[in-house]
Design a protein around this motif. Structure first.
Motif, mmCIF file in Angstrom:
data_model
loop_
_atom_site.group_PDB
_atom_site.id
_atom_site.type_symbol
_atom_site.label_atom_id
_atom_site.label_comp_id
_atom_site.label_asym_id
_atom_site.label_seq_id
_atom_site.Cartn_x
_atom_site.Cartn_y
_atom_site.Cartn_z
ATOM 1 N N SER A 42 0.828 -1.198 0.000
ATOM 2 C CA SER A 42 0.000 0.000 0.000
ATOM 3 C C SER A 42 0.867 1.255 0.000
ATOM 4 O O SER A 42 2.041 1.209 0.372
ATOM 5 N N THR A 43 0.256 2.368 -0.400
ATOM 6 C CA THR A 43 0.868 3.682 -0.208
ATOM 7 C C THR A 43 0.079 4.471 0.843
ATOM 8 O O THR A 43 0.437 5.597 1.156
ATOM 9 N N LEU A 44 -1.002 3.894 1.369
ATOM 10 C CA LEU A 44 -1.876 4.604 2.301
ATOM 11 C C LEU A 44 -1.282 4.631 3.714
ATOM 12 O O LEU A 44 -1.042 3.575 4.311
ATOM 13 N N PRO A 112 -22.008 8.738 8.073
ATOM 14 C CA PRO A 112 -21.756 10.009 7.381
ATOM 15 C C PRO A 112 -20.458 10.021 6.546
ATOM 16 O O PRO A 112 -20.261 10.913 5.730
ATOM 17 N N ILE A 113 -19.604 9.032 6.746
ATOM 18 C CA ILE A 113 -18.289 9.017 6.096
ATOM 19 C C ILE A 113 -18.393 8.317 4.743
ATOM 20 O O ILE A 113 -18.949 7.223 4.631
ATOM 21 N N THR A 114 -17.823 8.948 3.705
ATOM 22 C CA THR A 114 -17.785 8.346 2.369
ATOM 23 C C THR A 114 -16.377 8.443 1.803
ATOM 24 O O THR A 114 -15.568 9.269 2.230
ATOM 25 N N SER A 115 -16.104 7.597 0.848
ATOM 26 C CA SER A 115 -14.857 7.681 0.080
ATOM 27 C C SER A 115 -15.123 7.077 -1.296
ATOM 28 O O SER A 115 -16.137 6.419 -1.515
ATOM 29 N N ARG A 116 -14.194 7.331 -2.197
ATOM 30 C CA ARG A 116 -14.303 6.779 -3.553
ATOM 31 C C ARG A 116 -13.057 5.952 -3.840
ATOM 32 O O ARG A 116 -11.948 6.353 -3.511
ATOM 33 N N THR A 145 -9.668 12.035 0.844
ATOM 34 C CA THR A 145 -10.855 12.441 1.600
ATOM 35 C C THR A 145 -10.400 13.468 2.644
ATOM 36 O O THR A 145 -9.212 13.787 2.738
ATOM 37 N N LEU A 146 -11.326 13.930 3.467
ATOM 38 C CA LEU A 146 -10.953 14.824 4.572
ATOM 39 C C LEU A 146 -10.024 14.137 5.565
ATOM 40 O O LEU A 146 -9.280 14.787 6.289
ATOM 41 N N PHE A 147 -10.080 12.796 5.600
ATOM 42 C CA PHE A 147 -9.347 12.044 6.612
ATOM 43 C C PHE A 147 -8.100 11.346 6.092
ATOM 44 O O PHE A 147 -7.230 10.987 6.878
ATOM 45 N N THR A 148 -8.029 11.084 4.790
ATOM 46 C CA THR A 148 -6.898 10.331 4.239
ATOM 47 C C THR A 148 -6.447 10.930 2.907
ATOM 48 O O THR A 148 -7.265 11.445 2.143
ATOM 49 N N PRO A 149 -5.146 10.823 2.611
ATOM 50 C CA PRO A 149 -4.675 11.232 1.293
ATOM 51 C C PRO A 149 -5.032 10.169 0.255
ATOM 52 O O PRO A 149 -5.432 9.060 0.609
#
Length: 196
Positions: A42-44, A112-116, A145-149
């Protein structure tokens, strides 16, 4: 987004984010993505300090085959072997007009949290196909996202199912796509995720 022709190796193709626009969904074997996938690289940053990261996809009754129940489980690196994993649960719905690109929405307190996220490439086999020599793998891209790159994951069907040299080839092929995904891999950005 950069769009180049698929980067092929001897046995796989990868695509830049946003490149797949197969509105009929014929290019993605959705049913063959079901089951558990081990995040092996991963790069996360959220996977640094974690181990045994597994993402499980399941069909949801009375929903399209492209809608997936999504459960992520993981342990912290310092956890003892066999410790119950932490989990994050959500639902993936295919984005309209795409093939292999989903919008994730959390369940419970995470609603309420979403990501793509989207597929950049894969080698999967159906239950009815004959065994292949090459292991099953998936490369995914996650938008920021607001929480992750933004980031990339490489999945395998088993924790040790993809040899290091194949991970290196996949990483080089991702770099060959250029643009944002190449930058994510640059200078050792793609790291291995440990599994017990």
């Amino acid at each position: 987004m950069d769009s180049k022709t698929p980067e092929a190796s001897s046995s796989f193709e990868l695509y830049s984010p946003g490149e797949w626009k197969d509105t009929k969904g014929t290019g993605v074997p959705y049913a063959d993505l079901l089951g558990s996938w081990h995040v092996i690289a991963s790069t996360l940053p959220l996977w640094k300090g974690k181990k045994n990261v597994v993402i499980s996809y399941a069909a949801i009754p009375n929903e399209p085959a492209t809608t997936l129940d999504d459960v992520v489980s993981y342990n912290k690196v310092g956890d003892a072997a066999g410790k119950s994993p932490s989990t994050v649960k959500g639902i993936d719905r295919l984005e309209e007009g795409t093939a292999g690109a989903w919008k994730w929405r959390g369940k419970g307190l995470l609603t309420p949290i979403t990501s793509r996220w989207q597929l950049l490439g894969f080698n999967v086999r159906s239950a009815s196909s004959e065994a292949q020599e090459e292991p099953e793998w998936v490369v995914t891209y996650f938008a920021s996202t607001l929480f992750t790159p933004a980031g990339l994951d490489i999945y395998a069907r088993t924790a040790r199912g993809v040899p290091d040299e194949m991970v290196e080839k996949l990483t080089k092929s991702i770099e060959g796509l250029g643009g944002e995904v190449a930058k994510l891999c640059k200078d050792g950005g793609m790291f291995r995720v440990p599994h017990d």
